[in-house]
Design a protein around this motif. Structure first.
Motif, PDB file in Angstrom:
ATOM      1  N   VAL A 177       0.843  -1.198   0.000  1.00  0.00           N
ATOM      2  CA  VAL A 177       0.000   0.000   0.000  1.00  0.00           C
ATOM      3  C   VAL A 177       0.878   1.247   0.000  1.00  0.00           C
ATOM      4  O   VAL A 177       0.622   2.215  -0.729  1.00  0.00           O
ATOM      5  N   SER A 178       1.930   1.221   0.804  1.00  0.00           N
ATOM      6  CA  SER A 178       2.827   2.374   0.901  1.00  0.00           C
ATOM      7  C   SER A 178       3.482   2.681  -0.432  1.00  0.00           C
ATOM      8  O   SER A 178       3.568   3.850  -0.853  1.00  0.00           O
ATOM      9  N   LEU A 179       3.949   1.660  -1.132  1.00  0.00           N
ATOM     10  CA  LEU A 179       4.625   1.869  -2.408  1.00  0.00           C
ATOM     11  C   LEU A 179       3.685   2.499  -3.436  1.00  0.00           C
ATOM     12  O   LEU A 179       4.078   3.396  -4.188  1.00  0.00           O
ATOM     13  N   GLU A 180       2.439   2.046  -3.460  1.00  0.00           N
ATOM     14  CA  GLU A 180       1.490   2.630  -4.405  1.00  0.00           C
ATOM     15  C   GLU A 180       1.202   4.091  -4.060  1.00  0.00           C
ATOM     16  O   GLU A 180       1.206   4.972  -4.933  1.00  0.00           O
ATOM     17  N   GLU A 181       0.953   4.352  -2.804  1.00  0.00           N
ATOM     18  CA  GLU A 181       0.630   5.719  -2.387  1.00  0.00           C
ATOM     19  C   GLU A 181       1.799   6.665  -2.653  1.00  0.00           C
ATOM     20  O   GLU A 181       1.609   7.787  -3.149  1.00  0.00           O
ATOM     21  N   LYS A 182       3.011   6.232  -2.352  1.00  0.00           N
ATOM     22  CA  LYS A 182       4.169   7.115  -2.525  1.00  0.00           C
ATOM     23  C   LYS A 182       4.499   7.322  -3.998  1.00  0.00           C
ATOM     24  O   LYS A 182       5.025   8.376  -4.380  1.00  0.00           O
ATOM     25  N   MET A 183       4.213   6.342  -4.838  1.00  0.00           N
ATOM     26  CA  MET A 183       4.435   6.536  -6.271  1.00  0.00           C
ATOM     27  C   MET A 183       3.509   7.632  -6.802  1.00  0.00           C
ATOM     28  O   MET A 183       3.928   8.496  -7.589  1.00  0.00           O
ATOM     29  N   CYS A 184       2.256   7.602  -6.368  1.00  0.00           N
ATOM     30  CA  CYS A 184       1.311   8.639  -6.797  1.00  0.00           C
ATOM     31  C   CYS A 184       1.686   9.999  -6.211  1.00  0.00           C
ATOM     32  O   CYS A 184       1.561  11.038  -6.877  1.00  0.00           O
ATOM     33  N   GLN A 185       2.165  10.002  -4.962  1.00  0.00           N
ATOM     34  CA  GLN A 185       2.605  11.257  -4.345  1.00  0.00           C
ATOM     35  C   GLN A 185       3.838  11.791  -5.064  1.00  0.00           C
ATOM     36  O   GLN A 185       3.990  13.007  -5.237  1.00  0.00           O
TER      37      GLN A 185
END
Length: 485
Positions: free
Chosen positions: A159-167
């Motif tokens: 979840v963190s990797l997806e969120e940070k990629m979008c950020q």
């Protein structure tokens, strides 16, 4: 973060997702595969650097690597390798005598990561468009900082990797300068997060991560941990076309096109997901990554320390080298840095066979697994505690509340090492290019210009027809309303 997609549940520690297998080749050649890699040791330089520095950024250019004989400073070249080289673009040189080919790839290895030798991060960013190299390099630092500060990364990495990629995409799009407009340029992004025995991979674009390992039957297996986000892919094409883009071609040769009305020019991208590319984001391109995970328990029999490895590379490799062949090359190499060099040279020869007038930038990272050493954290913490105790008077130690370990923990956080494939520029000398090759490149460039012009005209006709079809019902409804009044 303005982006959404289904995310698979992260595996428990030591229980990763099963890894699909594809048999590549027999590995019973004892002379080629026998012998472990030399064990990695904590050097005095690493020990002192860890104790004294909260953060360190190291840039490694092609020239630096050459001077060091291909060995990456501070990293054991048997286990961790990174190689990069600029491409060749004779077409553009013929059009513009002042043109210089810039290496837009950026590769990085971050270890120890977030203050621990028990975790690491790999990153590959392949920039495109004018200023794409600046976006790619910016992503190295931004993504490292975003993930290192994310408290949920160790417990919920997918979840963190997806969120940070979008950020990351949001941050990049906010940045603009005279020579870099992320509205019209961008980059791929492939991030590998290693934690204990688990490996997590998040990617957008076409920079690929491949897992190679020897199974219990002694066969070399190849598994692609990412998929190339091409516009013609099922699901990708539908999203792009629904947003007003046109998709041309299939597979690796597919491309999305959209009309930039202000300049009356056609803008294209050969991928359906990316970081940056603000204009294309208005036409269906997204920054949401695919995220996968696996556990070393699933693929490593533990008989040989060269049996499992990762290859992370830009499409400058994958255009000419299959995942299976790449794994075979790494397996035949005696160390990670030598494997990187062998892959780079193989890709260069592949480009020469395809066309002598063009070669893409090439960047490749190879790591043998497991190279993490979480026990070093305890060793260093103990040494630092002893050093602090020896340096503190007894009366001062007695007056302190609690253990000094708390301050030591703070001191070891944020330790970051980054190897960045720094930009390199190339320009062929006039006498290096035979006349027949220049004629060939000129003809090919003219054909490409004509093809793009025809495509732009066709796209404009199609867009105008769609507008007329959309406007017709609206005019009819307005006419009926007027009659009723």
């Amino acid at each position: 973060m303005g982006c959404s997609s289904s995310v698979a549940k992260a595996p428990d520690e030591g229980n990763g997702s099963p890894v699909p297998s594809r048999k590549v080749a027999s590995s019973d050649d004892a002379d080629r595969c026998a012998g472990d890699l030399p064990p990695m040791l904590l050097t005095d330089a690493q020990r002192n650097s860890f104790k004294r520095s909260r953060g360190k950024v190291r840039r490694t250019s092609e020239a630096t690597v050459a001077l060091e004989g291909g060995v990456q400073a501070d990293f054991d070249a048997n286990w961790i390798g990174l190689a990069t080289t600029h491409g060749i673009d004779l077409y553009s040189e013929l059009e513009d005598p002042e043109f210089v080919k810039i290496n837009q790839d950026r590769g990085m290895v971050v270890w120890p990561f977030a203050g621990s030798y028990g975790s690491a991060m790999l990153g590959l960013f392949d920039g495109h468009g004018q200023g794409g190299e600046r976006v790619a390099e910016q992503c190295c630092y931004l993504m490292t900082d975003l993930l290192a500060k994310d408290l949920q990364l160790p417990t919920n990495p997918m979840v963190s990797l997806e969120e940070k990629m979008c950020q990351l995409d949001e941050l990049v799009l906010k940045f603009s300068s005279d020579d870099c407009d992320p509205y019209m340029c961008g980059t791929t992004a492939t991030i590998v997060y290693l934690l204990g025995v688990n490996v997590y991979v998040a990617a957008v674009g076409d920079s690929r991560c491949v897992l190679g390992y020897i199974d219990r039957a002694g066969l070399l297996q190849s598994h692609e941990m990412t998929r190339d986000h091409k516009p013609s892919m099922k699901g990708e094409r539908e999203r792009l076309e629904a947003a007003g883009a046109t998709v041309e071609g299939v597979g690796d040769r597919s491309r999305m096109w959209a009309l930039h009305e202000e300049s009356d020019s056609l803008c294209g991208l050969n991928m359906s997901r990316s970081i940056g590319d603000g204009f294309c984001k208005q036409h269906g391109v997204i920054p949401v990554p695919d995220v996968q995970s696996f556990s070393l328990h699933e693929c490593s029999p533990g008989s040989n320390m060269r049996d499992t490895f990762l290859i992370v590379a830009s499409d400058g490799i994958w255009e000419c080298v299959s995942s299976d062949e790449a794994c075979g090359i790494v397996r035949a190499s005696s160390g990670a840095q030598l494997a990187c060099q062998a892959l780079l040279e193989r890709a260069q020869k592949g480009w020469e066979r395809k066309t002598a007038a063009y070669r893409d930038d090439i960047t490749v990272i190879v790591v043998f697994l497991p190279f993490l050493h979480p026990e070093w954290d305890l060793q260093l913490a103990k040494e630092m505690e002893e050093e602090q105790a020896a340096a503190t008077p007894l009366s001062a130690r007695n007056s302190q509340c609690g253990s000094p370990r708390g301050s030591i923990g703070q001191g070891t956080q944020g330790r970051i090492d980054i190897n960045v494939g720094e930009t390199g520029m190339a320009k062929l000398k006039h006498d290096e290019v035979p006349a027949n090759l220049r004629n060939y490149a000129a003809q090919a460039s003219l054909m490409e210009f004509r093809r793009n012009s025809e495509l732009a005209a066709s796209f404009k006709r199609s867009s105008n027809e769609k507008r007329r079809q959309t406007a017709a019902p609206q005019v009819g409804r307005a006419h009926k309303t007027a009659q009723n009044l």
